[in-house]
Design a protein around this motif. Sequence first.
Motif, PDB file in Angstrom:
ATOM      1  N   ARG A 188       0.833  -1.207   0.000  1.00  0.00           N
ATOM      2  CA  ARG A 188       0.000   0.000   0.000  1.00  0.00           C
ATOM      3  C   ARG A 188       0.871   1.261   0.000  1.00  0.00           C
ATOM      4  N   CYS A 189       1.925   1.239   0.768  1.00  0.00           N
ATOM      5  CA  CYS A 189       2.843   2.378   0.811  1.00  0.00           C
ATOM      6  C   CYS A 189       3.468   2.600  -0.562  1.00  0.00           C
TER       7      CYS A 189
ATOM      8  N   GLU B 189       2.182   1.764  -3.441  1.00  0.00           N
ATOM      9  CA  GLU B 189       1.137   2.263  -4.336  1.00  0.00           C
ATOM     10  C   GLU B 189       0.858   3.741  -4.091  1.00  0.00           C
ATOM     11  N   GLU B 190       0.844   4.149  -2.829  1.00  0.00           N
ATOM     12  CA  GLU B 190       0.621   5.562  -2.492  1.00  0.00           C
ATOM     13  C   GLU B 190       1.753   6.431  -3.028  1.00  0.00           C
TER      14      GLU B 190
END
Length: 157
Positions: A8-9, A11-12
């Motif tokens: 997720r990190c 992707e962010e």
Amino acid sequence: MATEHSQRCCEELAAAGAIDKLLTLIRSVSRSIPDQEVLKHALSSLRNLARYPHLLDLLIQSNGSLQTILWELLRNKEDSYFIASELLMKISSTPKGVESLRKLPALVKRLHALVEELTRKAIYEKRNGRAASAVIKENRERRLKEAAGILKLITSA
């Protein structure tokens, strides 16, 4: 560190435009020791992003990304070389990545010259029994193996 542990990190960061910012940073560093540390961390972040196929595609499509990474492989001899090598192996493992790398014939030619130079040095050491330290010899052999592996992936099929 965050990119190493969290998809997720990654992707962010990619959504926020980190790939282009990291590539710009990589292109702007000097040969000073602090800048080389920054380079190592920037390449590591890109390597961590490339673990995820959809982010790897974004990296491949980024303007000048492959030239920048391949150039860092060609000009570095220390830690950054091996990080760039891992990143290029990941890129070369996809058909899209191989196709994109083949569109850079001048840099592929330089990679071929690097492989030839490292091979020549290895042969010279064996033939002359030159006493290079074990660390230098191991480092050179590892560099040769990785560069040859990337070149093989790019040029095969």
